[in-house]
Design an enzyme around this catalytic site. Sequence first.
Site, PDB file in Angstrom:
ATOM      1  N   ARG A   1     -18.794  37.220  22.022  1.00 21.55           N
ATOM      2  CA  ARG A   1     -20.151  36.787  21.671  1.00 21.55           C
ATOM      3  C   ARG A   1     -20.224  36.316  20.218  1.00 21.55           C
ATOM      4  O   ARG A   1     -21.206  35.707  19.793  1.00 21.55           O
ATOM      5  CB  ARG A   1     -21.122  37.967  21.845  1.00 21.55           C
ATOM      6  CG  ARG A   1     -21.466  38.261  23.284  1.00 21.55           C
ATOM      7  CD  ARG A   1     -22.819  37.622  23.585  1.00 21.55           C
ATOM      8  NE  ARG A   1     -23.311  37.894  24.923  1.00 21.55           N
ATOM      9  CZ  ARG A   1     -24.179  38.863  25.209  1.00 21.55           C
ATOM     10  NH1 ARG A   1     -24.601  39.700  24.286  1.00 21.55           N
ATOM     11  NH2 ARG A   1     -24.606  38.989  26.446  1.00 21.55           N
TER      12      ARG A   1
ATOM     13  N   SER B   1      -8.236  38.406   7.824  1.00 25.40           N
ATOM     14  CA  SER B   1      -9.139  37.701   6.914  1.00 25.40           C
ATOM     15  C   SER B   1      -8.403  37.397   5.614  1.00 25.40           C
ATOM     16  O   SER B   1      -7.487  38.138   5.229  1.00 25.40           O
ATOM     17  CB  SER B   1     -10.335  38.593   6.617  1.00 25.40           C
ATOM     18  OG  SER B   1     -10.966  38.188   5.435  1.00 25.40           O
ATOM     19  N   SER B   2      -8.851  36.361   4.913  1.00 22.97           N
ATOM     20  CA  SER B   2      -8.200  36.029   3.638  1.00 22.97           C
ATOM     21  C   SER B   2      -8.468  37.087   2.567  1.00 22.97           C
ATOM     22  O   SER B   2      -7.775  37.125   1.555  1.00 22.97           O
ATOM     23  CB  SER B   2      -8.671  34.659   3.146  1.00 22.97           C
ATOM     24  OG  SER B   2     -10.073  34.657   2.993  1.00 22.97           O
ATOM     25  N   CYS B   3      -9.459  37.975   2.794  1.00 16.66           N
ATOM     26  CA  CYS B   3      -9.761  38.974   1.763  1.00 16.66           C
ATOM     27  C   CYS B   3      -8.749  40.114   1.731  1.00 16.66           C
ATOM     28  O   CYS B   3      -8.853  41.002   0.895  1.00 16.66           O
ATOM     29  CB  CYS B   3     -11.175  39.503   1.906  1.00 16.66           C
ATOM     30  SG  CYS B   3     -11.399  40.481   3.369  1.00 16.66           S
TER      31      CYS B   3
ATOM     32  N   TYR C   1     -13.540  46.446   4.066  1.00 18.45           N
ATOM     33  CA  TYR C   1     -13.210  45.502   5.144  1.00 18.45           C
ATOM     34  C   TYR C   1     -11.736  45.094   5.046  1.00 18.45           C
ATOM     35  O   TYR C   1     -11.014  45.059   6.051  1.00 18.45           O
ATOM     36  CB  TYR C   1     -14.126  44.282   5.016  1.00 18.45           C
ATOM     37  CG  TYR C   1     -13.901  43.214   6.050  1.00 18.45           C
ATOM     38  CD1 TYR C   1     -14.277  43.416   7.374  1.00 18.45           C
ATOM     39  CD2 TYR C   1     -13.325  41.991   5.716  1.00 18.45           C
ATOM     40  CE1 TYR C   1     -14.089  42.436   8.324  1.00 18.45           C
ATOM     41  CE2 TYR C   1     -13.135  40.996   6.658  1.00 18.45           C
ATOM     42  CZ  TYR C   1     -13.514  41.227   7.960  1.00 18.45           C
ATOM     43  OH  TYR C   1     -13.326  40.248   8.907  1.00 18.45           O
TER      44      TYR C   1
ATOM     45  N   LYS D   1      -8.645  45.564   7.723  1.00 21.01           N
ATOM     46  CA  LYS D   1      -7.868  44.433   8.253  1.00 21.01           C
ATOM     47  C   LYS D   1      -6.377  44.593   7.938  1.00 21.01           C
ATOM     48  O   LYS D   1      -5.515  44.221   8.748  1.00 21.01           O
ATOM     49  CB  LYS D   1      -8.409  43.115   7.683  1.00 21.01           C
ATOM     50  CG  LYS D   1      -9.766  42.729   8.274  1.00 21.01           C
ATOM     51  CD  LYS D   1      -9.629  42.411   9.756  1.00 21.01           C
ATOM     52  CE  LYS D   1     -10.908  41.999  10.416  1.00 21.01           C
ATOM     53  NZ  LYS D   1     -10.766  41.792  11.859  1.00 21.01           N
TER      54      LYS D   1
ATOM     55  N   THR E   1      -9.172  31.739   6.855  1.00 21.08           N
ATOM     56  CA  THR E   1      -9.965  31.584   5.644  1.00 21.08           C
ATOM     57  C   THR E   1     -11.446  31.784   5.981  1.00 21.08           C
ATOM     58  O   THR E   1     -11.782  32.165   7.101  1.00 21.08           O
ATOM     59  CB  THR E   1      -9.711  30.177   5.063  1.00 21.08           C
ATOM     60  OG1 THR E   1     -10.318  30.126   3.781  1.00 21.08           O
ATOM     61  CG2 THR E   1     -10.270  29.075   5.946  1.00 21.08           C
TER      62      THR E   1
ATOM     63  N   HIS F   1     -22.655  34.868   5.352  1.00 27.67           N
ATOM     64  CA  HIS F   1     -21.781  34.256   4.357  1.00 27.67           C
ATOM     65  C   HIS F   1     -22.515  33.103   3.688  1.00 27.67           C
ATOM     66  O   HIS F   1     -23.615  32.715   4.099  1.00 27.67           O
ATOM     67  CB  HIS F   1     -20.497  33.757   5.019  1.00 27.67           C
ATOM     68  CG  HIS F   1     -19.529  34.853   5.315  1.00 27.67           C
ATOM     69  ND1 HIS F   1     -19.372  35.384   6.566  1.00 27.67           N
ATOM     70  CD2 HIS F   1     -18.692  35.539   4.515  1.00 27.67           C
ATOM     71  CE1 HIS F   1     -18.474  36.346   6.522  1.00 27.67           C
ATOM     72  NE2 HIS F   1     -18.042  36.469   5.285  1.00 27.67           N
TER      73      HIS F   1
ATOM     74  N   ARG G   1     -14.016  28.464  -2.897  1.00 26.26           N
ATOM     75  CA  ARG G   1     -13.774  28.941  -1.536  1.00 26.26           C
ATOM     76  C   ARG G   1     -13.287  27.788  -0.666  1.00 26.26           C
ATOM     77  O   ARG G   1     -13.610  26.625  -0.909  1.00 26.26           O
ATOM     78  CB  ARG G   1     -15.065  29.494  -0.894  1.00 26.26           C
ATOM     79  CG  ARG G   1     -15.624  30.752  -1.521  1.00 26.26           C
ATOM     80  CD  ARG G   1     -14.783  31.986  -1.210  1.00 26.26           C
ATOM     81  NE  ARG G   1     -15.384  33.206  -1.747  1.00 26.26           N
ATOM     82  CZ  ARG G   1     -15.210  33.641  -3.003  1.00 26.26           C
ATOM     83  NH1 ARG G   1     -14.462  32.974  -3.848  1.00 26.26           N
ATOM     84  NH2 ARG G   1     -15.786  34.772  -3.391  1.00 26.26           N
TER      85      ARG G   1
END
Length: 313
Positions: free
Chosen positions: A13, A108-110, A137, A141, A165, A180, A210
Amino acid sequence: MEKKSKIYVAGHRGMVGSALVRALEKQGFTNLVTRTSSELDLRDQQAVARFFAEEQPDYVFLAAAKVGGILANNTYRAEFLYDNLMMEANVIHQAYVQGVKKLLFLGSSCIYPKLAPQPLREDALLTGLLEPTNEPYAIAKIAGIKLCEAYRDQYGCNFISVMPTNLYGYGDNYDLQGSHVLPALIRKFHEAKVEGKPQVEVWGTGSPKREFLFADDLADACLHLMENYNERELVNIGSGEDLSIRELVSLVATVIGYEGEVKWNTDKPDGTPRKLMDVSKLHGLGWKHTIELPEGIQLAYQDFLQHYEQYAL
Ligand code: GDP
């Protein structure tokens, strides 16, 4: 994957999961398994075990996650850590128990250190301290990546990890407290245009940079890697191009046709200074993005307009 393989898309979803379902259906995969979060709470170990035992999927795309922008990440720190750890641990473990042929985990890129050299290479993982606003977060990940590696090392599972990204696209989150930057700007400029407001407030200094990728491009890349990549090392997924938040603000204002003033609220955090992916590995594997940012913003804006009533509630 065979066209009749049973494929479980966890998180169908969400923006990424729904793009994965579209991409799979477009390529002729007919045996997709999905569950909404109210049908199956992925944080519930017993429920996930029952689901995997009943359905026995051949392939799994793990796109379920608690996600959000800089404010949500920084505010709901416990939820971002707990929910994501539980979902990943339950799904990855049950994929092992039920002998899933292959699993693709979305990170995630973080996950990369705040001050890692740019563009971010896959081997920068765990070489320095994380950005504090999204550390919980990121830790969750990173745990997901390590689960995939460990189940491969110990049990020989073909579990791969990909690091997208910053994403945007159809069905994005337009709640200004949780979203975001890109969906937030679409909503703010649209509302200011419609209401004739002379000024729009945006966050931070505008200097962070970004990179953005349209979610349908990401889904396409995931299918490509599911079909063609079987290694332990993670793979970055991005466009390989970035821009400053200030440039992004101008671009979104232009697409939407807002001509008023922009006010920078520097009480809000900037977050990490730059987050550009090194996508040479992905390009080497034969995949490149197709939707450029101005076109993607148009597509997202059209989708926002179609569903605006729902976002406005
Ligand atoms: P991040 O990539 O994890 O930092 O998450 P975001 O996409 O939420 O924020 C990216 C950058 O955009 C940060 O420097 C924010 O301060 C900035 N920004 C500017 N205006 C906004 C806004 O209205 N909402 C959000 N979420 N970020 C904004």
